[in-house]
Design an enzyme around this catalytic site. Sequence first.
Site, mmCIF file in Angstrom:
data_model
loop_
_atom_site.group_PDB
_atom_site.id
_atom_site.type_symbol
_atom_site.label_atom_id
_atom_site.label_comp_id
_atom_site.label_asym_id
_atom_site.label_seq_id
_atom_site.Cartn_x
_atom_site.Cartn_y
_atom_site.Cartn_z
ATOM 1 N N GLY A 46 7.297 -49.698 -17.765
ATOM 2 C CA GLY A 46 6.533 -48.840 -17.124
ATOM 3 C C GLY A 46 5.357 -49.860 -16.571
ATOM 4 N N GLY A 72 3.176 -48.880 -13.312
ATOM 5 C CA GLY A 72 2.024 -47.950 -13.006
ATOM 6 C C GLY A 72 0.656 -48.584 -12.900
ATOM 7 N N GLN A 73 -0.305 -47.686 -13.051
ATOM 8 C CA GLN A 73 -1.699 -48.128 -12.654
ATOM 9 C C GLN A 73 -2.020 -49.184 -14.045
ATOM 10 O OE1 GLN A 73 -4.630 -45.316 -14.067
ATOM 11 N NE2 GLN A 73 -6.384 -46.307 -13.205
ATOM 12 N N ASP A 125 10.960 -50.924 -14.942
ATOM 13 C CA ASP A 125 10.226 -49.630 -14.543
ATOM 14 C C ASP A 125 11.343 -48.828 -13.892
ATOM 15 O OD1 ASP A 125 8.705 -47.416 -13.023
ATOM 16 O OD2 ASP A 125 6.963 -48.637 -13.997
ATOM 17 N N ASP A 149 15.492 -47.198 -17.265
ATOM 18 C CA ASP A 149 14.893 -45.869 -17.612
ATOM 19 C C ASP A 149 14.913 -45.935 -19.068
ATOM 20 O OD1 ASP A 149 14.496 -43.260 -18.315
ATOM 21 O OD2 ASP A 149 16.354 -42.719 -16.954
ATOM 22 N N TYR A 160 1.081 -33.446 -23.242
ATOM 23 C CA TYR A 160 0.758 -34.703 -23.292
ATOM 24 C C TYR A 160 0.334 -35.243 -24.679
ATOM 25 C CZ TYR A 160 -1.672 -39.285 -21.684
ATOM 26 O OH TYR A 160 -2.245 -40.414 -21.610
ATOM 27 N N LYS A 190 1.369 -37.525 -27.465
ATOM 28 C CA LYS A 190 1.244 -38.740 -27.995
ATOM 29 C C LYS A 190 0.548 -38.724 -29.441
ATOM 30 C CE LYS A 190 0.870 -41.257 -24.216
ATOM 31 N NZ LYS A 190 1.158 -42.646 -24.022
HETATM 32 P P1 NAD Z 1 1.246 -44.398 -14.791
HETATM 33 O O1 NAD Z 1 1.936 -43.032 -14.600
HETATM 34 O O2 NAD Z 1 0.563 -45.159 -13.409
HETATM 35 O O3 NAD Z 1 2.676 -45.403 -15.014
HETATM 36 C C1 NAD Z 1 3.656 -45.286 -15.882
HETATM 37 C C2 NAD Z 1 4.932 -45.672 -15.142
HETATM 38 O O4 NAD Z 1 6.067 -45.624 -16.042
HETATM 39 C C3 NAD Z 1 5.369 -45.584 -13.879
HETATM 40 O O5 NAD Z 1 5.323 -46.719 -12.983
HETATM 41 C C4 NAD Z 1 6.615 -44.995 -14.019
HETATM 42 O O6 NAD Z 1 7.643 -45.299 -12.670
HETATM 43 C C5 NAD Z 1 7.202 -45.431 -15.172
HETATM 44 N N1 NAD Z 1 8.043 -44.486 -15.987
HETATM 45 C C6 NAD Z 1 8.030 -43.119 -15.806
HETATM 46 N N2 NAD Z 1 9.186 -42.809 -16.682
HETATM 47 C C7 NAD Z 1 9.996 -43.731 -16.897
HETATM 48 C C8 NAD Z 1 11.131 -44.036 -17.579
HETATM 49 N N3 NAD Z 1 11.799 -42.915 -17.982
HETATM 50 N N4 NAD Z 1 11.650 -45.133 -17.711
HETATM 51 C C9 NAD Z 1 10.909 -46.184 -17.189
HETATM 52 N N5 NAD Z 1 9.790 -46.161 -16.627
HETATM 53 C C10 NAD Z 1 9.205 -45.041 -16.520
HETATM 54 O O7 NAD Z 1 0.605 -44.527 -16.200
HETATM 55 P P2 NAD Z 1 -0.444 -45.433 -16.681
HETATM 56 O O8 NAD Z 1 -1.886 -44.776 -15.976
HETATM 57 O O9 NAD Z 1 -0.106 -46.737 -16.150
HETATM 58 O O10 NAD Z 1 -0.305 -45.215 -18.062
HETATM 59 C C11 NAD Z 1 0.376 -46.173 -18.845
HETATM 60 C C12 NAD Z 1 0.236 -45.827 -20.171
HETATM 61 O O11 NAD Z 1 -1.059 -45.575 -20.796
HETATM 62 C C13 NAD Z 1 0.917 -44.289 -20.787
HETATM 63 O O12 NAD Z 1 1.464 -44.141 -22.057
HETATM 64 C C14 NAD Z 1 -0.449 -43.482 -20.647
HETATM 65 O O13 NAD Z 1 -0.326 -42.083 -21.550
HETATM 66 C C15 NAD Z 1 -1.435 -44.235 -21.458
HETATM 67 N N6 NAD Z 1 -2.660 -44.116 -20.930
HETATM 68 C C16 NAD Z 1 -3.214 -43.879 -19.794
HETATM 69 C C17 NAD Z 1 -4.221 -43.811 -19.352
HETATM 70 C C18 NAD Z 1 -5.055 -43.790 -17.945
HETATM 71 O O14 NAD Z 1 -6.185 -43.502 -17.605
HETATM 72 N N7 NAD Z 1 -4.496 -44.676 -16.989
HETATM 73 C C19 NAD Z 1 -5.345 -43.104 -20.236
HETATM 74 C C20 NAD Z 1 -4.744 -43.177 -21.581
HETATM 75 C C21 NAD Z 1 -3.666 -43.340 -22.048
HETATM 76 C C1 AKB Z 2 -5.049 -38.432 -18.325
HETATM 77 O O1 AKB Z 2 -5.837 -38.119 -17.740
HETATM 78 O O2 AKB Z 2 -3.903 -37.796 -18.524
HETATM 79 C C2 AKB Z 2 -5.056 -39.857 -18.905
HETATM 80 C C3 AKB Z 2 -5.574 -40.113 -20.268
HETATM 81 C C4 AKB Z 2 -6.917 -39.878 -20.626
HETATM 82 O O3 AKB Z 2 -4.679 -39.953 -20.981
HETATM 83 N N1 AKB Z 2 -6.025 -40.929 -17.839
#
Ligand code: NAD
Ligand code: AKB
Length: 318
Positions: free
Chosen positions: A11, A14-15, A35, A53, A143, A147
Amino acid sequence: MNTSDTILVIGACGQIGSELTLELRNRYKNVIASDLKEPEGELKDSGQFERLDVLNKNQLAEIISKNNVTQVYHLAAILSATGEKNPELAWRVNMKGLRNVLDVCTESDVKKLFWPSTIAVFGPTTPRTNTPQWTVMEPNTIYGISKQAGERWCDYYWQKKKLDVRSVRYPGLISYKTPGGGGTTDYAIDIYFEAKKHGKFTSFLAENTRLPMMYMPDAIRATIELMEAPIEKVKVRSSYNISAVSFSPKEIAASIRKFIPEFEISYAPDFRQKIAENWPESIDDSVAQKDWGWKPEYDMDAMTKDMLEHVPGEVEVH
Ligand code: NAD
Ligand code: AKB
């Protein structure tokens, strides 16, 4: 820290992954990004990429074995707002994806796994302010449910298979390099882009809906500090509460007005309002502080100043 570890980030585009992978590449020699989607820019140019994947267990096992991977950061997931629109997909990616990673890690030479949880594991029956590390957890988004179950799986693999799994419950993360991935907290990213571009913003959360948030540099540092902490300091194997700032749309707008005095905000709450109302307002992270020394650096105004310096736009910032 063993810089000769080979790290796989799942992944990575992603962000979080797009920034975490680069920081890991500054510190470790071999960091493989993976990714479903292709990397861009510096992420693409700075090292190996494998299209993966995570639902394909054989493909995952092959990448780990052929590259002698010793650490995994598993970030791929479907976030809260997108998950409510497609619960089936969210459950499959978040749950089956994690199970595949846990299994392949224990069947290979992987020594350490990072997997993030979230404040979404809490629900309407959880105390909303200063939410403790251990408390009632009845999440009501798919979600959050996935989690919370994930946390139990991580703890189980630590207890039964001695897999060194480490995790934090990230709050909403604010950053400017890669767009938010479909979360309820994403308004707090969009607001900066719109402030700088148009000087105004319509929030999909109501004005007084306060949520825990964190600036990305703090989140990246928390992740790496936890992963590099001596094993005996990591006592929680479900997931650690971590905290930095808490604010509402009205409060973040006030912070932006310190730099863009004419900034205007309006409110048009949508389906994400209900999700936010069932999450904590603020988080007690004293266990993370005590166990491995967690401490945030950015408060709201420091974050606002940095965001407004970096997001594109013509609106003047004072
Ligand atoms: P994001 O959606 O920006 O990135 C997720 C990445 O995973 C994407 O690039 C997507 O293409 C990839 N992906 C999706 N399905 C896939 C698959 N089947 N195989 C391979 N790759 C796949 O999410 P993020 O914000 O970077 O979050 C990353 C992790 O952190 C997640 O587990 C999320 O739950 C957790 N998280 C994020 C936040 C936040 O505010 N960003 C807060 C709490 C928890
Ligand atoms: C969301 O809003 O889904 C995420 C998180 C807090 O897990 N940024």
